[in-house]
Design an enzyme around this catalytic site. Structure first.
Site, mmCIF file in Angstrom:
data_model
loop_
_atom_site.group_PDB
_atom_site.id
_atom_site.type_symbol
_atom_site.label_atom_id
_atom_site.label_comp_id
_atom_site.label_asym_id
_atom_site.label_seq_id
_atom_site.Cartn_x
_atom_site.Cartn_y
_atom_site.Cartn_z
ATOM 1 N N ILE A 32 33.805 47.701 38.933
ATOM 2 C CA ILE A 32 32.599 47.967 38.129
ATOM 3 C C ILE A 32 31.562 46.849 38.271
ATOM 4 O O ILE A 32 30.374 47.087 38.014
ATOM 5 C CB ILE A 32 33.004 48.177 36.649
ATOM 6 C CG1 ILE A 32 31.983 49.002 35.901
ATOM 7 C CG2 ILE A 32 33.290 46.855 35.954
ATOM 8 C CD1 ILE A 32 32.460 49.486 34.545
ATOM 9 N N ASN A 87 44.155 37.613 41.703
ATOM 10 C CA ASN A 87 44.079 36.577 40.676
ATOM 11 C C ASN A 87 45.349 36.664 39.833
ATOM 12 O O ASN A 87 45.715 37.748 39.359
ATOM 13 C CB ASN A 87 42.844 36.787 39.792
ATOM 14 C CG ASN A 87 41.548 36.609 40.576
ATOM 15 O OD1 ASN A 87 41.457 35.771 41.459
ATOM 16 N ND2 ASN A 87 40.546 37.418 40.255
ATOM 17 N N GLY A 93 41.444 33.350 36.758
ATOM 18 C CA GLY A 93 40.440 34.407 36.723
ATOM 19 C C GLY A 93 40.984 35.789 36.457
ATOM 20 O O GLY A 93 40.216 36.754 36.438
ATOM 21 N N GLN A 94 42.283 35.923 36.244
ATOM 22 C CA GLN A 94 42.817 37.260 35.960
ATOM 23 C C GLN A 94 42.412 37.691 34.558
ATOM 24 O O GLN A 94 42.610 36.943 33.580
ATOM 25 C CB GLN A 94 44.350 37.275 36.105
ATOM 26 C CG GLN A 94 44.931 38.685 35.994
ATOM 27 C CD GLN A 94 46.429 38.740 36.278
ATOM 28 O OE1 GLN A 94 47.099 37.715 36.386
ATOM 29 N NE2 GLN A 94 46.950 39.951 36.394
ATOM 30 N N HIS A 100 46.667 44.031 40.642
ATOM 31 C CA HIS A 100 45.647 44.716 41.441
ATOM 32 C C HIS A 100 45.179 43.777 42.536
ATOM 33 O O HIS A 100 45.138 42.563 42.353
ATOM 34 C CB HIS A 100 44.462 45.136 40.574
ATOM 35 C CG HIS A 100 43.871 44.018 39.769
ATOM 36 N ND1 HIS A 100 44.453 43.581 38.594
ATOM 37 C CD2 HIS A 100 42.792 43.240 39.973
ATOM 38 C CE1 HIS A 100 43.736 42.580 38.106
ATOM 39 N NE2 HIS A 100 42.725 42.332 38.929
ATOM 40 N N HIS A 102 41.947 42.817 44.895
ATOM 41 C CA HIS A 102 40.517 42.963 45.175
ATOM 42 C C HIS A 102 40.363 43.037 46.689
ATOM 43 O O HIS A 102 40.818 42.133 47.405
ATOM 44 C CB HIS A 102 39.748 41.732 44.694
ATOM 45 C CG HIS A 102 39.777 41.506 43.208
ATOM 46 N ND1 HIS A 102 38.736 41.859 42.380
ATOM 47 C CD2 HIS A 102 40.713 40.930 42.411
ATOM 48 C CE1 HIS A 102 39.030 41.506 41.129
ATOM 49 N NE2 HIS A 102 40.224 40.942 41.124
HETATM 50 P P1 5GP Z 1 40.737 40.294 37.531
HETATM 51 O O1 5GP Z 1 39.661 39.444 36.859
HETATM 52 O O2 5GP Z 1 41.826 40.649 36.541
HETATM 53 O O3 5GP Z 1 41.266 39.734 38.823
HETATM 54 O O4 5GP Z 1 40.020 41.619 37.975
HETATM 55 C C1 5GP Z 1 39.718 42.663 37.105
HETATM 56 C C2 5GP Z 1 38.580 43.419 37.717
HETATM 57 O O5 5GP Z 1 38.487 44.668 37.078
HETATM 58 C C3 5GP Z 1 37.214 42.727 37.576
HETATM 59 O O6 5GP Z 1 36.676 42.477 38.860
HETATM 60 C C4 5GP Z 1 36.398 43.732 36.771
HETATM 61 O O7 5GP Z 1 35.055 43.819 37.211
HETATM 62 C C5 5GP Z 1 37.138 45.038 36.999
HETATM 63 N N1 5GP Z 1 37.033 45.973 35.897
HETATM 64 C C6 5GP Z 1 37.235 45.698 34.565
HETATM 65 N N2 5GP Z 1 37.067 46.811 33.840
HETATM 66 C C7 5GP Z 1 36.773 47.811 34.719
HETATM 67 C C8 5GP Z 1 36.491 49.206 34.560
HETATM 68 O O8 5GP Z 1 36.484 49.757 33.456
HETATM 69 N N3 5GP Z 1 36.227 49.910 35.684
HETATM 70 C C9 5GP Z 1 36.248 49.340 36.928
HETATM 71 N N4 5GP Z 1 35.967 50.135 37.973
HETATM 72 N N5 5GP Z 1 36.510 48.018 37.116
HETATM 73 C C10 5GP Z 1 36.764 47.278 36.024
#
Ligand code: 5GP
Length: 114
Positions: A32, A87, A93-94, A100, A102
């Site tokens: 997003i 992450n 940064g998680q 998941h 990236h």
């Molecule tokens: P993290 O910070 O845990 O490595 O990554 C989580 C990712 O999920 C972030 O890059 C964030 O932009 C994405 N994200 C969080 N909420 C949503 C959502 O509701 N929809 C989508 N498509 N991505 C999301």
């Protein structure tokens, strides 16, 4: 029972996402808040694993499938080169504790480390 993760809510269809691919085990959709020209998330449908360390220990075949999926999607949606970021832990940064990957491609810089 703990609350479903935001990604489980996407997987169930409760929250919309731009899904580009899925099978029985994995789903891939656009982040997003993209940090590169292409920024996809590849997510196991199970929320059993919080981070890549747990996944590697518990289901290495699923981790390997995530990597293969990332490569395929980077070839389909960009030029095939990609950066894969996991992450692990809040201070790294998680923000979503449902493992998941990236998949970042195109216009990468040091700031795009997700
Ligand atoms: P993290 O910070 O845990 O490595 O990554 C989580 C990712 O999920 C972030 O890059 C964030 O932009 C994405 N994200 C969080 N909420 C949503 C959502 O509701 N929809 C989508 N498509 N991505 C999301």
């Amino acid at each position: 029972m703990s609350e479903p993760t935001i990604f489980s809510r996407i997987i169930s269809g409760e929250i919309p996402a731009t899904v580009v691919w899925q099978n029985e085990r994995l789903i891939a959709f656009h982040d997003i808040a993209p940090r590169a020209a292409l920024h996809l998330l590849v997510v196991p449908k199970t929320e059993e694993y919080e981070n890549v360390t747990d996944l590697a220990a518990g289901n290495p075949a699923l981790l390997a499938e995530m990597v293969a999926t990332a490569a395929t999607l980077a070839a389909e949606h960009a030029n095939g080169d990609y950066r894969l970021v996991f992450n692990s832990g809040a201070s790294a940064g998680q923000t979503v504790f449902h493992v998941h990957a990236h998949v970042l491609a195109g216009g990468l810089s040091e700031e795009s480390l997700a």
